[in-house]
Write a protein that holds these residues in place. Structure first.
Motif, PDB file in Angstrom:
ATOM      1  N   PHE A 230      17.312  81.568  56.009  1.00  0.00           N
ATOM      2  CA  PHE A 230      17.506  82.986  55.701  1.00  0.00           C
ATOM      3  C   PHE A 230      18.915  83.135  55.135  1.00  0.00           C
ATOM      4  O   PHE A 230      19.672  82.160  55.088  1.00  0.00           O
ATOM      5  CB  PHE A 230      17.301  83.857  56.956  1.00  0.00           C
ATOM      6  N   GLU A 231      19.259  84.344  54.720  1.00  0.00           N
ATOM      7  CA  GLU A 231      20.553  84.547  54.079  1.00  0.00           C
ATOM      8  C   GLU A 231      21.702  84.397  55.069  1.00  0.00           C
ATOM      9  O   GLU A 231      21.973  85.279  55.878  1.00  0.00           O
ATOM     10  CB  GLU A 231      20.622  85.927  53.420  1.00  0.00           C
ATOM     11  N   ALA A 232      22.335  83.249  55.032  1.00  0.00           N
ATOM     12  CA  ALA A 232      23.498  82.933  55.863  1.00  0.00           C
ATOM     13  C   ALA A 232      24.032  81.583  55.405  1.00  0.00           C
ATOM     14  O   ALA A 232      23.344  80.824  54.728  1.00  0.00           O
ATOM     15  CB  ALA A 232      23.117  82.873  57.336  1.00  0.00           C
ATOM     16  N   VAL A 233      25.250  81.292  55.798  1.00  0.00           N
ATOM     17  CA  VAL A 233      25.865  80.004  55.515  1.00  0.00           C
ATOM     18  C   VAL A 233      26.058  79.294  56.842  1.00  0.00           C
ATOM     19  O   VAL A 233      26.654  79.850  57.775  1.00  0.00           O
ATOM     20  CB  VAL A 233      27.226  80.184  54.798  1.00  0.00           C
ATOM     21  N   GLY A 234      25.543  78.066  56.948  1.00  0.00           N
ATOM     22  CA  GLY A 234      25.676  77.289  58.175  1.00  0.00           C
ATOM     23  C   GLY A 234      26.816  76.294  58.085  1.00  0.00           C
ATOM     24  O   GLY A 234      27.091  75.747  57.016  1.00  0.00           O
ATOM     25  N   SER A 235      27.498  76.062  59.212  1.00  0.00           N
ATOM     26  CA  SER A 235      28.584  75.086  59.265  1.00  0.00           C
ATOM     27  C   SER A 235      28.730  74.573  60.694  1.00  0.00           C
ATOM     28  O   SER A 235      28.118  75.101  61.620  1.00  0.00           O
ATOM     29  CB  SER A 235      29.898  75.716  58.780  1.00  0.00           C
ATOM     30  N   LEU A 236      29.546  73.539  60.848  1.00  0.00           N
ATOM     31  CA  LEU A 236      29.791  72.922  62.150  1.00  0.00           C
ATOM     32  C   LEU A 236      31.226  73.215  62.570  1.00  0.00           C
ATOM     33  O   LEU A 236      32.134  73.206  61.727  1.00  0.00           O
ATOM     34  CB  LEU A 236      29.573  71.409  62.061  1.00  0.00           C
ATOM     35  N   HIS A 237      31.430  73.452  63.865  1.00  0.00           N
ATOM     36  CA  HIS A 237      32.757  73.800  64.365  1.00  0.00           C
ATOM     37  C   HIS A 237      33.075  73.088  65.675  1.00  0.00           C
ATOM     38  O   HIS A 237      32.164  72.694  66.405  1.00  0.00           O
ATOM     39  CB  HIS A 237      32.869  75.314  64.590  1.00  0.00           C
ATOM     40  N   ALA A 238      34.373  72.990  65.959  1.00  0.00           N
ATOM     41  CA  ALA A 238      34.856  72.446  67.225  1.00  0.00           C
ATOM     42  C   ALA A 238      35.901  73.397  67.784  1.00  0.00           C
ATOM     43  O   ALA A 238      36.668  74.010  67.031  1.00  0.00           O
ATOM     44  CB  ALA A 238      35.468  71.065  67.018  1.00  0.00           C
ATOM     45  N   MET A 239      35.903  73.518  69.097  1.00  0.00           N
ATOM     46  CA  MET A 239      36.927  74.294  69.788  1.00  0.00           C
ATOM     47  C   MET A 239      37.917  73.293  70.379  1.00  0.00           C
ATOM     48  O   MET A 239      37.519  72.273  70.940  1.00  0.00           O
ATOM     49  CB  MET A 239      36.318  75.130  70.906  1.00  0.00           C
ATOM     50  N   GLU A 240      39.214  73.603  70.245  1.00  0.00           N
ATOM     51  CA  GLU A 240      40.259  72.737  70.783  1.00  0.00           C
ATOM     52  C   GLU A 240      41.366  73.589  71.374  1.00  0.00           C
ATOM     53  O   GLU A 240      41.616  74.702  70.900  1.00  0.00           O
ATOM     54  CB  GLU A 240      40.839  71.849  69.686  1.00  0.00           C
TER      55      GLU A 240
ATOM     56  N   LEU B 289      25.697  70.796  71.876  1.00  0.00           N
ATOM     57  CA  LEU B 289      26.396  71.869  71.167  1.00  0.00           C
ATOM     58  C   LEU B 289      26.393  73.044  72.137  1.00  0.00           C
ATOM     59  O   LEU B 289      25.325  73.553  72.509  1.00  0.00           O
ATOM     60  CB  LEU B 289      25.659  72.228  69.876  1.00  0.00           C
ATOM     61  N   ARG B 290      27.597  73.471  72.575  1.00  0.00           N
ATOM     62  CA  ARG B 290      27.653  74.502  73.613  1.00  0.00           C
ATOM     63  C   ARG B 290      28.878  75.387  73.433  1.00  0.00           C
ATOM     64  O   ARG B 290      29.831  75.012  72.739  1.00  0.00           O
ATOM     65  CB  ARG B 290      27.635  73.866  74.989  1.00  0.00           C
ATOM     66  N   PRO B 291      28.854  76.545  74.093  1.00  0.00           N
ATOM     67  CA  PRO B 291      29.990  77.466  73.966  1.00  0.00           C
ATOM     68  C   PRO B 291      31.307  76.804  74.371  1.00  0.00           C
ATOM     69  O   PRO B 291      31.364  76.036  75.333  1.00  0.00           O
ATOM     70  CB  PRO B 291      29.632  78.594  74.944  1.00  0.00           C
ATOM     71  N   GLY B 292      32.351  77.060  73.596  1.00  0.00           N
ATOM     72  CA  GLY B 292      33.673  76.544  73.890  1.00  0.00           C
ATOM     73  C   GLY B 292      33.883  75.093  73.515  1.00  0.00           C
ATOM     74  O   GLY B 292      34.940  74.528  73.787  1.00  0.00           O
ATOM     75  N   MET B 293      32.886  74.470  72.889  1.00  0.00           N
ATOM     76  CA  MET B 293      32.987  73.055  72.518  1.00  0.00           C
ATOM     77  C   MET B 293      32.479  72.897  71.073  1.00  0.00           C
ATOM     78  O   MET B 293      32.701  73.760  70.250  1.00  0.00           O
ATOM     79  CB  MET B 293      32.163  72.209  73.494  1.00  0.00           C
ATOM     80  N   LEU B 294      31.772  71.810  70.808  1.00  0.00           N
ATOM     81  CA  LEU B 294      31.130  71.618  69.506  1.00  0.00           C
ATOM     82  C   LEU B 294      29.976  72.603  69.386  1.00  0.00           C
ATOM     83  O   LEU B 294      29.251  72.844  70.361  1.00  0.00           O
ATOM     84  CB  LEU B 294      30.591  70.191  69.388  1.00  0.00           C
ATOM     85  N   HIS B 295      29.790  73.174  68.188  1.00  0.00           N
ATOM     86  CA  HIS B 295      28.690  74.114  67.974  1.00  0.00           C
ATOM     87  C   HIS B 295      28.495  74.342  66.475  1.00  0.00           C
ATOM     88  O   HIS B 295      29.308  73.938  65.663  1.00  0.00           O
ATOM     89  CB  HIS B 295      28.946  75.450  68.680  1.00  0.00           C
ATOM     90  N   GLY B 296      27.387  74.979  66.130  1.00  0.00           N
ATOM     91  CA  GLY B 296      27.142  75.391  64.759  1.00  0.00           C
ATOM     92  C   GLY B 296      27.497  76.855  64.602  1.00  0.00           C
ATOM     93  O   GLY B 296      27.574  77.600  65.585  1.00  0.00           O
ATOM     94  N   MET B 297      27.726  77.262  63.376  1.00  0.00           N
ATOM     95  CA  MET B 297      28.008  78.669  63.082  1.00  0.00           C
ATOM     96  C   MET B 297      27.134  79.118  61.922  1.00  0.00           C
ATOM     97  O   MET B 297      26.892  78.355  60.980  1.00  0.00           O
ATOM     98  CB  MET B 297      29.482  78.872  62.684  1.00  0.00           C
ATOM     99  N   LEU B 298      26.666  80.349  62.012  1.00  0.00           N
ATOM    100  CA  LEU B 298      25.977  81.017  60.914  1.00  0.00           C
ATOM    101  C   LEU B 298      26.877  82.172  60.502  1.00  0.00           C
ATOM    102  O   LEU B 298      27.193  83.038  61.313  1.00  0.00           O
ATOM    103  CB  LEU B 298      24.606  81.527  61.365  1.00  0.00           C
ATOM    104  N   GLU B 299      27.319  82.142  59.247  1.00  0.00           N
ATOM    105  CA  GLU B 299      28.249  83.154  58.759  1.00  0.00           C
ATOM    106  C   GLU B 299      27.718  83.763  57.472  1.00  0.00           C
ATOM    107  O   GLU B 299      26.729  83.303  56.923  1.00  0.00           O
ATOM    108  CB  GLU B 299      29.621  82.514  58.529  1.00  0.00           C
TER     109      GLU B 299
END
Length: 163
Positions: free
Chosen positions: A74-84, A108-118
């Motif tokens: 669907f209309e969104a941009v996906g990416s990967l993120h890390a919290m440090e 992939l969990r809150p406050g750690m590695l996860h994906g983002m839809l922006e």
């Protein structure tokens, strides 16, 4: 009559299975490769109307691999993120890959590695189910259906209840 029977036997043996040549390998990564999988995928509701976090468990296949992308259907941009932690503050940064060891798993969990839809078009609501494709360095792509859960459900470990 003998000639016809001989020709028939010749044709039957010529049409039998060829035992010399192995079957063609049409899989991604070899006939014995067990591909990476994704389970318990879920998406946290958007709290700002612009982005959503993606969680789940990525299980490695028979060889080391890496998650290198997240593609929404669907209309969104996906990416990967890390919290440090940086100077006592938690910071989030976009990353190129998440290594997934053979036979291992990465959560992939809150406050750690996860994906983002922006850059969301229409913002999905709690209760919606989203189609997402997890893209691996090996070329494997795993499509999942992930429910949108409330922040309270995510905080309570909503993965076990996401079907």
């Amino acid at each position: 009559m003998v000639v016809r029977l001989g020709v028939l036997l010749l044709l039957l043996t010529a049409c039998g299975p060829a035992s010399e040549a192995p079957p063609a390998d049409t899989s991604t990564g070899g006939a014995d490769r067990v591909a990476a999988t994704v389970r318990e995928a879920r998406v946290a509701e958007s709290v700002n109307g612009r982005s959503m976090s993606v969680y789940g468990i990525v299980e490695g296949g028979s060889a080391d691999d890496a998650l290198v992308g997240l593609r929404p259907a669907f209309e969104a941009v996906g990416s990967l993120h890390a919290m440090e932690e940086d100077g006592g503050m938690m910071t989030m940064s976009e990353i190129d890959r998440i290594d997934v060891p053979a036979g291992g798993s990465v959560e992939l969990r809150p406050g750690m590695l996860h994906g983002m839809l922006e850059e969301l078009g229409d913002v999905p609501a709690v209760g919606d189910t989203l189609r997402l494709t997890f893209v691996f360095a090996s070329g494997i792509e795993v499509e999942v259906r992930a429910p949108v859960l409330s922040m309270a459900e995510i905080a309570a470990g909503g993965a076990a209840h996401a079907h």
